[in-house]
Design a protein around this motif. Structure first.
Motif, PDB file in Angstrom:
ATOM      1  N   GLY A  68     -13.029 -13.399  41.467  1.00 11.40           N
ATOM      2  CA  GLY A  68     -12.987 -12.035  41.627  1.00 11.40           C
ATOM      3  C   GLY A  68     -14.200 -11.123  40.581  1.00 11.40           C
ATOM      4  O   GLY A  68     -15.072  -9.829  40.945  1.00 11.40           O
ATOM      5  N   GLY A  69     -14.182 -11.868  40.182  1.00  6.95           N
ATOM      6  CA  GLY A  69     -15.590 -11.002  38.588  1.00  6.95           C
ATOM      7  C   GLY A  69     -16.651 -11.073  38.939  1.00  6.95           C
ATOM      8  O   GLY A  69     -16.467 -11.996  39.818  1.00  6.95           O
ATOM      9  N   ALA A  70     -17.341 -10.649  37.704  1.00  6.58           N
ATOM     10  CA  ALA A  70     -18.432 -10.731  37.658  1.00  6.58           C
ATOM     11  C   ALA A  70     -18.350 -11.776  37.881  1.00  6.58           C
ATOM     12  O   ALA A  70     -18.375 -12.561  36.168  1.00  6.58           O
ATOM     13  CB  ALA A  70     -19.083  -9.772  36.777  1.00  6.58           C
ATOM     14  N   ALA A  71     -20.155 -12.827  37.657  1.00  3.11           N
ATOM     15  CA  ALA A  71     -20.633 -13.665  37.061  1.00  3.11           C
ATOM     16  C   ALA A  71     -21.301 -13.495  35.892  1.00  3.11           C
ATOM     17  O   ALA A  71     -21.699 -12.641  35.558  1.00  3.11           O
ATOM     18  CB  ALA A  71     -21.961 -13.829  38.329  1.00  3.11           C
ATOM     19  N   GLN A  72     -21.270 -13.954  34.633  1.00  5.57           N
ATOM     20  CA  GLN A  72     -21.444 -14.408  33.592  1.00  5.57           C
ATOM     21  C   GLN A  72     -22.808 -14.826  33.135  1.00  5.57           C
ATOM     22  O   GLN A  72     -23.093 -15.980  32.211  1.00  5.57           O
ATOM     23  CB  GLN A  72     -20.444 -15.523  32.765  1.00  5.57           C
ATOM     24  CG  GLN A  72     -18.695 -14.884  32.947  1.00  5.57           C
ATOM     25  CD  GLN A  72     -18.078 -16.003  32.042  1.00  5.57           C
ATOM     26  OE1 GLN A  72     -17.641 -16.552  31.176  1.00  5.57           O
ATOM     27  NE2 GLN A  72     -17.472 -17.291  32.807  1.00  5.57           N
ATOM     28  N   ILE A  73     -23.507 -13.786  33.662  1.00  5.87           N
ATOM     29  CA  ILE A  73     -24.990 -13.884  33.434  1.00  5.87           C
ATOM     30  C   ILE A  73     -25.219 -14.985  32.506  1.00  5.87           C
ATOM     31  O   ILE A  73     -26.068 -15.450  31.995  1.00  5.87           O
ATOM     32  CB  ILE A  73     -25.169 -12.581  34.185  1.00  5.87           C
ATOM     33  CG1 ILE A  73     -25.379 -13.001  35.894  1.00  5.87           C
ATOM     34  CG2 ILE A  73     -27.230 -13.497  34.339  1.00  5.87           C
ATOM     35  CD1 ILE A  73     -25.430 -14.236  36.791  1.00  5.87           C
ATOM     36  N   ALA A  99     -24.595 -13.417  48.845  1.00  9.62           N
ATOM     37  CA  ALA A  99     -23.950 -13.668  47.404  1.00  9.62           C
ATOM     38  C   ALA A  99     -25.020 -14.726  46.138  1.00  9.62           C
ATOM     39  O   ALA A  99     -25.128 -14.582  45.597  1.00  9.62           O
ATOM     40  CB  ALA A  99     -22.637 -13.874  47.589  1.00  9.62           C
ATOM     41  N   GLY A 100     -25.041 -15.684  46.929  1.00  3.03           N
ATOM     42  CA  GLY A 100     -25.651 -17.273  46.134  1.00  3.03           C
ATOM     43  C   GLY A 100     -26.986 -15.967  46.461  1.00  3.03           C
ATOM     44  O   GLY A 100     -27.607 -16.648  44.775  1.00  3.03           O
ATOM     45  N   GLU A 101     -28.537 -15.476  46.745  1.00 10.82           N
ATOM     46  CA  GLU A 101     -29.361 -14.835  46.605  1.00 10.82           C
ATOM     47  C   GLU A 101     -29.320 -14.417  45.686  1.00 10.82           C
ATOM     48  O   GLU A 101     -30.086 -14.104  44.656  1.00 10.82           O
ATOM     49  CB  GLU A 101     -29.936 -14.567  47.775  1.00 10.82           C
ATOM     50  CG  GLU A 101     -30.313 -15.611  48.788  1.00 10.82           C
ATOM     51  CD  GLU A 101     -30.862 -16.739  47.760  1.00 10.82           C
ATOM     52  OE1 GLU A 101     -31.763 -16.493  47.063  1.00 10.82           O
ATOM     53  OE2 GLU A 101     -30.627 -18.128  48.299  1.00 10.82           O
ATOM     54  N   ALA A 102     -28.333 -13.475  45.756  1.00  8.61           N
ATOM     55  CA  ALA A 102     -27.810 -12.534  44.500  1.00  8.61           C
ATOM     56  C   ALA A 102     -28.087 -12.978  42.951  1.00  8.61           C
ATOM     57  O   ALA A 102     -28.475 -12.147  41.553  1.00  8.61           O
ATOM     58  CB  ALA A 102     -26.811 -11.139  45.104  1.00  8.61           C
ATOM     59  N   VAL A 103     -26.627 -14.005  42.945  1.00  4.81           N
ATOM     60  CA  VAL A 103     -27.079 -14.232  41.692  1.00  4.81           C
ATOM     61  C   VAL A 103     -28.852 -14.985  41.389  1.00  4.81           C
ATOM     62  O   VAL A 103     -28.971 -15.236  40.366  1.00  4.81           O
ATOM     63  CB  VAL A 103     -26.032 -15.879  41.606  1.00  4.81           C
ATOM     64  CG1 VAL A 103     -25.631 -16.661  40.624  1.00  4.81           C
ATOM     65  CG2 VAL A 103     -24.320 -14.459  42.001  1.00  4.81           C
ATOM     66  N   ARG A 104     -28.916 -15.548  42.595  1.00  8.19           N
ATOM     67  CA  ARG A 104     -30.596 -16.547  41.562  1.00  8.19           C
ATOM     68  C   ARG A 104     -31.366 -15.424  40.919  1.00  8.19           C
ATOM     69  O   ARG A 104     -32.295 -15.636  40.271  1.00  8.19           O
ATOM     70  CB  ARG A 104     -30.461 -16.772  43.240  1.00  8.19           C
ATOM     71  CG  ARG A 104     -31.635 -17.940  43.048  1.00  8.19           C
ATOM     72  CD  ARG A 104     -32.377 -18.606  44.610  1.00  8.19           C
ATOM     73  NE  ARG A 104     -31.588 -19.510  44.928  1.00  8.19           N
ATOM     74  CZ  ARG A 104     -31.353 -20.857  44.682  1.00  8.19           C
ATOM     75  NH1 ARG A 104     -32.137 -21.648  43.789  1.00  8.19           N
ATOM     76  NH2 ARG A 104     -30.865 -21.383  45.980  1.00  8.19           N
ATOM     77  N   LYS A 105     -31.210 -14.520  41.793  1.00  5.77           N
ATOM     78  CA  LYS A 105     -32.310 -13.307  41.152  1.00  5.77           C
ATOM     79  C   LYS A 105     -31.989 -13.218  40.057  1.00  5.77           C
ATOM     80  O   LYS A 105     -32.354 -12.972  39.594  1.00  5.77           O
ATOM     81  CB  LYS A 105     -32.170 -11.808  42.361  1.00  5.77           C
ATOM     82  CG  LYS A 105     -32.974 -10.476  42.193  1.00  5.77           C
ATOM     83  CD  LYS A 105     -32.937  -9.748  43.069  1.00  5.77           C
ATOM     84  CE  LYS A 105     -33.539  -8.837  43.248  1.00  5.77           C
ATOM     85  NZ  LYS A 105     -33.822  -7.833  44.003  1.00  5.77           N
ATOM     86  N   GLN A 106     -30.750 -12.952  39.935  1.00  8.67           N
ATOM     87  CA  GLN A 106     -30.079 -12.553  37.951  1.00  8.67           C
ATOM     88  C   GLN A 106     -30.773 -14.037  37.509  1.00  8.67           C
ATOM     89  O   GLN A 106     -31.007 -13.422  36.412  1.00  8.67           O
ATOM     90  CB  GLN A 106     -28.341 -12.432  38.639  1.00  8.67           C
ATOM     91  CG  GLN A 106     -28.028 -10.757  39.253  1.00  8.67           C
ATOM     92  CD  GLN A 106     -26.413 -10.762  38.985  1.00  8.67           C
ATOM     93  OE1 GLN A 106     -25.666 -10.978  39.311  1.00  8.67           O
ATOM     94  NE2 GLN A 106     -25.979 -10.228  37.913  1.00  8.67           N
ATOM     95  N   LEU A 107     -30.717 -14.822  37.876  1.00  7.32           N
ATOM     96  CA  LEU A 107     -31.133 -15.742  37.079  1.00  7.32           C
ATOM     97  C   LEU A 107     -32.528 -16.409  37.896  1.00  7.32           C
ATOM     98  O   LEU A 107     -32.720 -17.663  37.412  1.00  7.32           O
ATOM     99  CB  LEU A 107     -29.702 -17.543  36.958  1.00  7.32           C
ATOM    100  CG  LEU A 107     -28.975 -16.972  36.823  1.00  7.32           C
ATOM    101  CD1 LEU A 107     -27.741 -17.536  36.820  1.00  7.32           C
ATOM    102  CD2 LEU A 107     -28.339 -16.792  35.094  1.00  7.32           C
ATOM    103  N   ALA A 108     -33.121 -15.236  38.118  1.00  7.66           N
ATOM    104  CA  ALA A 108     -34.472 -15.733  38.475  1.00  7.66           C
ATOM    105  C   ALA A 108     -35.575 -16.584  37.610  1.00  7.66           C
ATOM    106  O   ALA A 108     -36.130 -17.496  37.853  1.00  7.66           O
ATOM    107  CB  ALA A 108     -35.219 -14.573  38.880  1.00  7.66           C
ATOM    108  N   PRO A 109     -35.721 -16.214  36.552  1.00  6.04           N
ATOM    109  CA  PRO A 109     -36.725 -17.304  35.600  1.00  6.04           C
ATOM    110  C   PRO A 109     -36.506 -18.790  35.829  1.00  6.04           C
ATOM    111  O   PRO A 109     -37.144 -19.659  34.826  1.00  6.04           O
ATOM    112  CB  PRO A 109     -36.202 -16.642  33.900  1.00  6.04           C
ATOM    113  CG  PRO A 109     -35.807 -15.134  34.279  1.00  6.04           C
ATOM    114  CD  PRO A 109     -35.341 -15.327  35.563  1.00  6.04           C
TER     115      PRO A 109
END
Length: 245
Positions: A68-73, A99-109
């Motif tokens: 339930g926490g934030a992903a460890q980007i 939710a998946g696309e939000a994580v992918r955006k945070q790891l965009a490179p």
């Protein structure tokens, strides 16, 4: 190795450290003590595991996010930067495609090297399942590019509020058979469940998880229809020899 089964090493992340997964009981996970890696640093452990397995993929379960926490980007970014030739299979407790696309955006490179894992344990609804894998078995790309479905169960019970296990027509081409009580247990792989999934999805890439103890277990898993297996404890305990390619 006595089997051609593809090994995908697993890193379980909790508060920035690699921990040892035991039977899916996440509250009891502790920093890894390993005969292979004298460290719980994620980059160090990931590099050693991938080198030992000659791996092309790495599976990361982000336990902060799964609880339930934030992903460890920041940690995930470090791993992706340190291992530029590795495809990262990422389980962060995704509830739906957004939710998946939000994580992918945070790891965009690194987006082209990420396979998002949608777990039946985490998907919120049948509609969410449908949107994640729209056209997954047709000519079009799945609803979320670069994604896999994890069919999760524990102690004979499906973890599956979205009805993933019974929605065979919605399954994508990449399937993980996750038997949580076998993870880190030394109890052997759950080949019966894997065989059933293989029967239902003959054209899929089917990946098993949990229970591997030896090269002989890998050979049996391959014979049962597995294309790959997620491994961690057997590597840390030196139960599987180094792979040479």
């Amino acid at each position: 190795m006595t089997s051609e089964l593809n090994l995908i090493p697993v890193v379980d992340l909790l508060q920035g450290q690699v921990v040892r997964a035991v039977r899916g009981d996440r509250k009891s996970y502790r920093p890894i003590v390993s005969a292979l890696c004298a460290s719980s640093d994620p980059v160090t452990v990931a590099r050693i595991l991938c080198e030992h397995c000659a791996a092309r993929q790495l599976y990361v379960a982000d336990l902060d996010a799964l609880q339930g926490g934030a992903a460890q980007i920041a940690v995930l970014t470090d791993v992706l930067e340190a291992l530029p030739h590795i495809e990262l299979w990422l389980d962060v407790g995704l509830a739906d495609a957004a939710a998946g696309e939000a994580v992918r955006k945070q790891l965009a490179p690194f987006a082209s090297r990420i396979v998002l894992v949608f777990g039946s344990e985490s998907l919120r609804s049948r509609e969410a399942l449908e949107r994640c894998f729209e056209n997954a078995n047709g000519d079009a790309e799945a609803g979320v590019p670069g994604a896999a479905l994890s069919l999760d169960r524990r102690d004979g019970r499906r973890l599956d509020q979205a009805g993933c296990w019974d929605a065979v027509d919605l399954w994508p081409r990449r399937l993980i058979v996750m038997t949580l009580e076998r993870v880190g247990s030394g109890a052997g792989p759950d080949l019966e469940t894997l065989q059933e999934v293989r029967r239902l999805a003959p054209g899929a890439m089917v990946i098993g998880a949990g229970g591997i103890r030896s090269p002989q277990d890998l050979a049996l898993a391959s014979a049962a229809g597995a294309d790959a297996w997620l491994v961690a404890s057997a590597l840390h305990d030196l139960q599987l020899p180094r792979v040479h390619r």
